[in-house]
Design an enzyme around this catalytic site. Structure first.
Site, mmCIF file in Angstrom:
data_model
loop_
_atom_site.group_PDB
_atom_site.id
_atom_site.type_symbol
_atom_site.label_atom_id
_atom_site.label_comp_id
_atom_site.label_asym_id
_atom_site.label_seq_id
_atom_site.Cartn_x
_atom_site.Cartn_y
_atom_site.Cartn_z
ATOM 1 N N GLY A 1 0.180 -4.649 -0.292
ATOM 2 C CA GLY A 1 0.508 -4.008 -1.567
ATOM 3 C C GLY A 1 1.433 -4.866 -2.392
ATOM 4 O O GLY A 1 1.619 -6.052 -2.112
ATOM 5 N N ASN A 2 1.998 -4.275 -3.428
ATOM 6 C CA ASN A 2 2.977 -4.999 -4.242
ATOM 7 C C ASN A 2 4.059 -4.027 -4.701
ATOM 8 O O ASN A 2 3.990 -2.828 -4.441
ATOM 9 C CB ASN A 2 2.287 -5.716 -5.414
ATOM 10 C CG ASN A 2 1.592 -4.737 -6.331
ATOM 11 O OD1 ASN A 2 2.230 -3.924 -6.979
ATOM 12 N ND2 ASN A 2 0.262 -4.812 -6.373
#
Ligand SMILES: Cc1cc2nc3c(=O)[nH]c(=O)nc-3n(C[C@H](O)[C@H](O)[C@H](O)COP(=O)(O)O)c2cc1C
Length: 404
Positions: A212-213
């Protein structure tokens, strides 16, 4: 200091009690609020509550304090009128210019922005009579906030739910913030459909893990809120954002880049503008393990093979789903911010690129942002460090110029 004068019209819907929370937020943030309920509204919440919370007398009809001509003065003196909840009945009366109580008189004398927050059962909302009344009010410059989908009175669910009071408060703040007098300018996205993507995609590795980020979604949500307050129909494609649904906005939750692409393309088919504020993963794991990946004694972890995700911004910018559509991208850069931004603008082919510097403690999750908006026409619009909603409004200003 001038306290903005807000008239809170309350009509006879079950959500009247939620307007108490809106009233409290307005008074606590320095607004001078005059509550004008209808007779029916008082069946739900009594005059004592409205009067005590607002600090003003409360009346439903034009015959009290006649020497002060309240049926004219309250509307004339207002910086903003919001009717929340707005019943099907009050929408009909407002659309047809009836003036048989204090609230309807106030609506006819107000020359400031007027906001309606309808709440009713789905059948009442969807009835052609109500829809035509809403269209009439919008055509005349009123902001009618689409109701939310969810639990209604009793066991029913559907479209017609009153938005969260905190989100309606945000609508009021934004409409007032854009200048009370310029009613038309304040609604410069009226009749437009805009699509905003927000948040960060998650690319699953196994049932419990993902790549993810750090994107929180706050900038995309600020864009959606601003566009809705400027009258647009807004579709917000939200990737993993743990934020409340903005009032009047159609939120489409997604997880991965592939899901985000599908949702954005679908919504973009009839959109006037698409703003891609989501942080979309460039790559995803090549394979997905259906069971949790286990560590094995004495064995090194297997490398994670990645494949490219679709480039959604380039796809939309290159092959506009609708003629004249304005496409806006974001470039989150850590180094050489401007040069990388210019290269990305040229590569993607969008109309505007919002370039901002990101890092562990910069931009992601913060309430503030600082950016330069690059235009395909060579323009450069710097937006100084400030609330994300300021950047959102600058982006919509630039979009509106291009739509015109
Ligand atoms: C329990 C109850 C709940 C109601 N809820 C709503 C509602 O949520 N929305 C609505 O449009 N009408 C609702 N109504 C109907 C309105 O109260 C009715 O149309 C009334 O005439 C509205 O008057 P007003 O627009 O002057 O406030 C409700 C009625 C009752 C008895």
């Amino acid at each position: 200091m001038h306290k903005p004068k807000v008239v809170l019209g309350v009509s006879g819907g079950i959500a009247a009690y939620k307007a108490c929370e809106l009233l409290r937020r307005l008074t606590e943030s320095g607004h001078d609020v005059r509550v004008v309920p209808t007779e029916s509204a008082l069946h739900f919440v009594g005059a004592a509550t409205w009067s005590a919370l607002s600090g003003h007398p409360v009346s439903t009809e034009v015959w009290a304090d006649v020497h002060e001509v309240p049926h004219v003065r309250i509307g004339q003196g207002a910086d903003l009128v919001i009717v929340a909840p707005a019943t099907a009945d009050i929408l009909a009366k407002a659309a047809h210019g009836l003036a048989d109580d204090l609230l309807t008189n106030t609506l006819l004398t107000a020359r400031c922005p007027v906001v309606f927050a309808p709440a009713m059962h789905t059948e009442m909302w969807e009835h052609p009579a109500t829809q035509e009344n809403v269209a009439t009010l919008r055509r005349r410059g009123a902001l009618v906030v689409d109701p939310a989908v969810g639990r209604l009175t009793g066991v029913d669910t559907g479209k017609g739910r009153f938005p969260e009071p905190a989100e309606l408060f945000e609508v009021v703040r934004r409409v007032l913030g854009r200048g009370g007098d310029a009613v038309d300018a304040a609604q410069d996205l009226a009749g437009r459909h805009v699509v905003v993507s927000a948040g960060g995609t998650r690319e699953p590795l196994d049932p419990v893990r993902f790549l993810g980020n750090r994107s929180s979604g706050k900038q995309g949500y600020a864009l959606a809120r601003s566009a809705a307050a400027r009258g647009a129909r807004v579709t917000l494609v939200a990737a993993n954002a743990a934020l409340p649904d903005p009032a009047g906005v159609d939120v489409v939750p997604v997880g991965t880049a592939v899901q985000l692409r599908e949702a954005v393309l679908k919504a973009a088919a009839d959109a006037d503008a698409v703003v891609m504020a989501a942080a979309v993963a460039d790559f995803r794991p090549e394979t997905y393990a259906t069971g949790k990946i286990k560590k094995k004694d004495g064995e090194d972890p297997a490398p994670i093979a990645l494949v490219r995700n679709p480039d959604i911004l380039a796809e939309i910018a290159g092959d506009r789903p609708r003629v004249g559509q304005v496409v806006v991208g974001f470039a989150a850069e850590t180094d050489d911010v401007l040069a990388n931004g210019r290269a990305k603008l040229a590569r993607k082919g969008c109309d505007l690129l919002v370039v901002n510097e990101v890092g562990e403690r910069k931009t992601f999750g913060s309430e503030q942002n600082e950016a330069i908006v690059l235009g395909a026409d060579g323009s450069e619009t710097p937006v100084p460090y400030g609330p994300k909603e300021d950047l959102a409004d600058t982006i919509w200003d630039l979009v509106v110029q291009r739509l015109a």
